[in-house]
Write an enzyme that holds these catalytic residues in place. Structure first.
Site, PDB file in Angstrom:
ATOM      1  N   ARG A 218       0.858  -1.195   0.000  1.00  0.00           N
ATOM      2  CA  ARG A 218       0.000   0.000   0.000  1.00  0.00           C
ATOM      3  C   ARG A 218       0.890   1.238   0.000  1.00  0.00           C
ATOM      4  O   ARG A 218       1.737   1.385   0.869  1.00  0.00           O
ATOM      5  CB  ARG A 218      -0.926   0.027   1.222  1.00  0.00           C
ATOM      6  CG  ARG A 218      -2.097   1.028   1.053  1.00  0.00           C
ATOM      7  CD  ARG A 218      -2.907   1.199   2.344  1.00  0.00           C
ATOM      8  NE  ARG A 218      -2.100   1.821   3.352  1.00  0.00           N
ATOM      9  CZ  ARG A 218      -2.103   1.487   4.649  1.00  0.00           C
ATOM     10  NH1 ARG A 218      -2.895   0.553   5.103  1.00  0.00           N
ATOM     11  NH2 ARG A 218      -1.310   2.106   5.500  1.00  0.00           N
TER      12      ARG A 218
ATOM     13  N   GLU B 291       4.521   7.270   2.728  1.00  0.00           N
ATOM     14  CA  GLU B 291       5.417   6.108   2.804  1.00  0.00           C
ATOM     15  C   GLU B 291       4.839   5.007   1.924  1.00  0.00           C
ATOM     16  O   GLU B 291       3.692   5.084   1.474  1.00  0.00           O
ATOM     17  CB  GLU B 291       5.553   5.598   4.241  1.00  0.00           C
ATOM     18  CG  GLU B 291       4.249   5.087   4.806  1.00  0.00           C
ATOM     19  CD  GLU B 291       4.416   4.129   5.990  1.00  0.00           C
ATOM     20  OE1 GLU B 291       5.528   3.668   6.261  1.00  0.00           O
ATOM     21  OE2 GLU B 291       3.392   3.832   6.632  1.00  0.00           O
TER      22      GLU B 291
ATOM     23  N   ASN C 215       4.173   0.844   2.153  1.00  0.00           N
ATOM     24  CA  ASN C 215       4.145  -0.271   3.105  1.00  0.00           C
ATOM     25  C   ASN C 215       4.289  -1.581   2.358  1.00  0.00           C
ATOM     26  O   ASN C 215       3.519  -1.867   1.446  1.00  0.00           O
ATOM     27  CB  ASN C 215       2.811  -0.269   3.858  1.00  0.00           C
ATOM     28  CG  ASN C 215       2.597   1.026   4.615  1.00  0.00           C
ATOM     29  OD1 ASN C 215       3.177   1.233   5.669  1.00  0.00           O
ATOM     30  ND2 ASN C 215       1.785   1.926   4.053  1.00  0.00           N
TER      31      ASN C 215
ATOM     32  N   SER D  97      -2.788  -2.914   5.988  1.00  0.00           N
ATOM     33  CA  SER D  97      -4.119  -3.164   6.536  1.00  0.00           C
ATOM     34  C   SER D  97      -5.224  -2.432   5.768  1.00  0.00           C
ATOM     35  O   SER D  97      -4.956  -1.588   4.921  1.00  0.00           O
ATOM     36  CB  SER D  97      -4.148  -2.755   8.005  1.00  0.00           C
ATOM     37  OG  SER D  97      -3.716  -1.438   8.118  1.00  0.00           O
TER      38      SER D  97
ATOM     39  N   LYS E  62      11.961   3.075   5.949  1.00  0.00           N
ATOM     40  CA  LYS E  62      11.952   4.529   5.724  1.00  0.00           C
ATOM     41  C   LYS E  62      13.306   5.018   5.226  1.00  0.00           C
ATOM     42  O   LYS E  62      13.384   5.960   4.453  1.00  0.00           O
ATOM     43  CB  LYS E  62      11.501   5.227   6.997  1.00  0.00           C
ATOM     44  CG  LYS E  62      10.032   4.883   7.281  1.00  0.00           C
ATOM     45  CD  LYS E  62       9.434   5.614   8.418  1.00  0.00           C
ATOM     46  CE  LYS E  62       7.925   5.404   8.462  1.00  0.00           C
ATOM     47  NZ  LYS E  62       7.497   3.995   8.681  1.00  0.00           N
TER      48      LYS E  62
ATOM     49  N   LYS F 231      11.451  10.838  11.648  1.00  0.00           N
ATOM     50  CA  LYS F 231      10.928   9.466  11.622  1.00  0.00           C
ATOM     51  C   LYS F 231      11.994   8.424  11.949  1.00  0.00           C
ATOM     52  O   LYS F 231      13.013   8.347  11.260  1.00  0.00           O
ATOM     53  CB  LYS F 231      10.377   9.129  10.227  1.00  0.00           C
ATOM     54  CG  LYS F 231       9.213   9.985   9.803  1.00  0.00           C
ATOM     55  CD  LYS F 231       8.649   9.463   8.478  1.00  0.00           C
ATOM     56  CE  LYS F 231       7.375  10.174   8.108  1.00  0.00           C
ATOM     57  NZ  LYS F 231       6.710   9.521   6.979  1.00  0.00           N
TER      58      LYS F 231
ATOM     59  N   GLU G   2       7.354   0.995  12.040  1.00  0.00           N
ATOM     60  CA  GLU G   2       6.095   0.890  11.296  1.00  0.00           C
ATOM     61  C   GLU G   2       4.966   0.771  12.291  1.00  0.00           C
ATOM     62  O   GLU G   2       5.173   0.310  13.409  1.00  0.00           O
ATOM     63  CB  GLU G   2       6.078  -0.385  10.449  1.00  0.00           C
ATOM     64  CG  GLU G   2       7.173  -0.508   9.429  1.00  0.00           C
ATOM     65  CD  GLU G   2       6.967   0.382   8.243  1.00  0.00           C
ATOM     66  OE1 GLU G   2       5.798   0.711   7.952  1.00  0.00           O
ATOM     67  OE2 GLU G   2       7.958   0.769   7.615  1.00  0.00           O
ATOM     68  N   GLY G   3       3.784   1.135  11.853  1.00  0.00           N
ATOM     69  CA  GLY G   3       2.616   0.852  12.673  1.00  0.00           C
ATOM     70  C   GLY G   3       2.054   2.053  13.406  1.00  0.00           C
ATOM     71  O   GLY G   3       1.074   1.933  14.130  1.00  0.00           O
TER      72      GLY G   3
ATOM     73  N   ARG H 255      -7.792   6.943   4.996  1.00  0.00           N
ATOM     74  CA  ARG H 255      -7.797   6.912   6.452  1.00  0.00           C
ATOM     75  C   ARG H 255      -7.852   8.373   6.889  1.00  0.00           C
ATOM     76  O   ARG H 255      -6.993   9.172   6.509  1.00  0.00           O
ATOM     77  CB  ARG H 255      -6.567   6.177   6.966  1.00  0.00           C
ATOM     78  CG  ARG H 255      -6.686   4.652   6.658  1.00  0.00           C
ATOM     79  CD  ARG H 255      -5.432   3.894   6.948  1.00  0.00           C
ATOM     80  NE  ARG H 255      -4.325   4.476   6.224  1.00  0.00           N
ATOM     81  CZ  ARG H 255      -3.087   4.574   6.710  1.00  0.00           C
ATOM     82  NH1 ARG H 255      -2.793   4.098   7.885  1.00  0.00           N
ATOM     83  NH2 ARG H 255      -2.142   5.145   5.978  1.00  0.00           N
TER      84      ARG H 255
HETATM   85  P1  ADP Z   1       4.079   4.372  10.018  1.00  0.00           P
HETATM   86  O1  ADP Z   1       4.961   3.344   9.426  1.00  0.00           O
HETATM   87  O2  ADP Z   1       4.172   4.467  11.500  1.00  0.00           O
HETATM   88  O3  ADP Z   1       2.677   4.294   9.498  1.00  0.00           O
HETATM   89  P2  ADP Z   1       4.213   6.870   8.511  1.00  0.00           P
HETATM   90  O4  ADP Z   1       5.364   7.396   7.779  1.00  0.00           O
HETATM   91  O5  ADP Z   1       3.073   6.399   7.694  1.00  0.00           O
HETATM   92  O6  ADP Z   1       4.724   5.748   9.515  1.00  0.00           O
HETATM   93  O7  ADP Z   1       3.693   7.968   9.518  1.00  0.00           O
HETATM   94  C1  ADP Z   1       2.590   7.764  10.357  1.00  0.00           C
HETATM   95  C2  ADP Z   1       1.610   8.904  10.212  1.00  0.00           C
HETATM   96  O8  ADP Z   1       2.262  10.138  10.483  1.00  0.00           O
HETATM   97  C3  ADP Z   1       1.019   9.064   8.839  1.00  0.00           C
HETATM   98  O9  ADP Z   1      -0.090   8.228   8.668  1.00  0.00           O
HETATM   99  C4  ADP Z   1       0.656  10.543   8.805  1.00  0.00           C
HETATM  100  O10 ADP Z   1      -0.575  10.754   9.471  1.00  0.00           O
HETATM  101  C5  ADP Z   1       1.767  11.170   9.639  1.00  0.00           C
HETATM  102  N1  ADP Z   1       2.869  11.627   8.770  1.00  0.00           N
HETATM  103  C6  ADP Z   1       3.885  10.889   8.316  1.00  0.00           C
HETATM  104  N2  ADP Z   1       4.697  11.610   7.515  1.00  0.00           N
HETATM  105  C7  ADP Z   1       4.169  12.831   7.461  1.00  0.00           C
HETATM  106  C8  ADP Z   1       4.534  14.036   6.787  1.00  0.00           C
HETATM  107  N3  ADP Z   1       5.639  14.118   6.037  1.00  0.00           N
HETATM  108  N4  ADP Z   1       3.739  15.119   6.959  1.00  0.00           N
HETATM  109  C9  ADP Z   1       2.646  15.074   7.728  1.00  0.00           C
HETATM  110  N5  ADP Z   1       2.244  13.968   8.398  1.00  0.00           N
HETATM  111  C10 ADP Z   1       2.992  12.854   8.263  1.00  0.00           C
HETATM  112 MG    MG Z   2       1.973   4.710   7.644  1.00  0.00          MG
END
Ligand code: ADP
Ligand code: MG
Length: 481
Positions: free
Chosen positions: A122, A139, A141, A146, A311, A369, A373-374, A456
């Site tokens: 995804r 990102e 996945n 999910s 990442k 970051k 994940e998660g 989401r």
């Molecule tokens: P994870 O692997 O924990 O899902 P993500 O990179 O998807 O990591 O980050 C989790 C959440 O953080 C995302 O679903 C989003 O809501 C927020 N987020 C991540 N990166 C950004 C960004 N560059 N700008 C704004 N919000 C972000």
């Molecule tokens: Mg994510």
């Protein structure tokens, strides 16, 4: 952005909420209760009463990109030199990534017993910029993606609710969506390939798909929807669910390196866990992950697919010239570059120092970051400052990447959640996920497609909005010009 339905009276709203909840229960957009967890009960999965508007052009762009991103990830996963050099500094400081990398290195040096990998992928986006914004990738996945199971049910719900409100003419703005079917088909295809080319057992019912799951699964029905979609089309395919701890005592390799669990032979090992350190409470869970990698079962994902989704790899792909290592078509490269926000390495060098200084001066412009994940691990706002200052000059910072922050447009809507009686009109932001399926080996890709989507959506006040553990809710796009 303008929401698709403007005004609802209080009476209309109350009736609608009750109906909406019951529709979702009847059609299975549900999860296990978090409080008083019970194997006999379910409750509604948090959802948005109305679909969120989404710009049609950006939605289509995201869909069209998926097969190109699938191919990119496939090539990244098969580039040993790239994975090794990209993750070299990270694995010195990040235990989890190091453990994964050690497994990868072991099976790489031994030679993969199964060269095929399956990806149920995804890619996530948020809109950024003026006039509705353009999609920017949050990102990608590669493991345990999910909501493919529940997203299609939510699309049908949205059609129901629009009809209920008398907007039959608007149904065509809800795009067709059935990712459970797409994931089920891909798993079925991997199973058939295994059965034809690799199976040792000749008894069809003994050759199975193994869902590797957490001890306690809240988002169970999302997984069951995929399982049952496999069974509907292919009743001969048996699915079993086991935890890593159970597998530690039950899984073994046969004489042809086939993966045996009890008296079953595993054709496909599909991970719905394993992406967090907590999934491996002791060495025996790590040992069984290695055992599975050493087997001829088709892994979803294989260890190299998993690493391609880190990442750190995402950040490295944004470095000028790196996409060109994997893709030839300049038009495709340009399209992919357009969806990247600024991503910066925090290695202990001049560029890393520059990124740190910039983030300390303008923390609102970035997200910090770790290799996790998660959800729930990222660092925002002033905490970026204190975090970076506390690890100034220390190797520890190389476990993180810095990403420019996306500021998506706000939209009004109502969030319905089990146990919450205070349903209010609030501001929300959405994250679009596009599902992809991929199967291939080093020499070829045999399956590559885009199979659906999900939104989401979370209240705008939250930095993150996990649906199972956080403030977010399931949703789907209502396309607008
Ligand atoms: P994870 O692997 O924990 O899902 P993500 O990179 O998807 O990591 O980050 C989790 C959440 O953080 C995302 O679903 C989003 O809501 C927020 N987020 C991540 N990166 C950004 C960004 N560059 N700008 C704004 N919000 C972000
Ligand atoms: Mg994510």
């Amino acid at each position: 952005m303008q929401s698709c339905v403007t005004h609802l009276s209080e009476l209309e709203l109350n009736d609608l909420i009750l109906k909406a909840k019951d529709w979702n229960i009847i059609h299975g957009c549900i999860m296990r209760p978090r409080e008083n967890f019970s194997l006999d009960q379910a409750q509604i999965c948090p959802f948005l009463l109305l679909p969120s508007s989404y710009p049609k052009g950006e939605f289509q762009k995201a869909k069209e990109l998926q097969s190109m991103l699938n191919e990119l990830m496939h090539k990244v996963a098969h580039d040993h030199e790239f994975l090794s050099s990209t993750l070299k500094n990270t694995i010195e400081v990040d235990d989890f990534t190091r453990k994964l990398f050690e497994i990868y290195q072991t099976v790489y040096l031994e030679g993969f017993a199964q060269t095929l990998s399956l990806g149920l992928i995804r890619s996530d986006y948020m809109l950024h910029g003026s006039e509705g914004g353009e999609i920017k990738q949050v990102e990608i996945n590669m493991i345990s993606t999910s909501f493919a199971g529940l997203a299609g049910i939510n699309s049908n719900y949205q059609k129901f609710i629009l009809e209920e409100l008398g907007f039959k003419n608007k149904l065509s703005n809800i795009p067709q969506n059935d990712p459970a079917n797409g994931f089920g088909n891909a798993l079925g295809r991997a199973w058939s390939t295994y059965k034809e080319k690799f199976a040792v057992s000749t008894v069809v019912h003994k050759i199975i798909i193994l869902f590797i799951v957490e001890d306690v699964v809240y988002n169970l029905f999302d997984q069951r929807a995929i399982e049952f979609s496999i069974n509907e089309k292919s009743p001969e395919i048996k699915v079993i669910r086991r935890t890593l701890s159970e597998l530690a005592t039950k899984a073994r390799l046969g004489s042809k390196k086939e993966l045996l669990v009890e008296d079953f032979e595993v054709a496909v090992a599909y991970y719905r866990t394993g992406y967090q350190l907590e999934a491996y409470p002791s060495d025996k869970e790590w040992d069984v992950r290695l055992l599975i990698e050493r087997s001829t079962a088709i892994k979803c994902p294989s260890i190299h697919y998993h690493l391609a989704g880190t990442k750190k790899v995402q950040q490295q792909l944004s470095v000028p010239g790196v996409l060109e290592r994997f893709l030839i078509d300049q038009a495709v490269i340009n399209k992919i570059k357009e969806i990247f926000m600024g991503l910066y390495s925090l290695d202990l060098d001049e560029d890393g120092d520059k990124a740190v200084a910039e983030a300390i001066s303008n923390p609102q412009k970035y997200v910090l970051k770790p290799q996790r994940e998660g959800g729930g691990y990222n660092i925002y706002g002033d905490e970026i400052k204190s975090h970076l200052e506390s690890m100034k000059g220390s190797k520890e910072r190389t476990a993180f990447i810095l990403m420019e922050r996306i500021y998506p447009p706000l939209q009004k809507n109502y969030l319905i959640r089990a146990g919450n009686t205070d349903v209010r009109l609030q501001d929300f932001v959405s994250e679009l996920g596009i599902y992809g399926v991929l199967m291939g080996d080093e020499t070829a890709v045999y399956l590559n497609g885009e199979v659906g989507h999900v939104l989401r959506t979370k209240p705008s006040a939250y930095n993150e909005g996990g649906i199972v553990f956080g403030a977010g809710a399931i949703d789907n796009p209502y396309l607008v010009e």
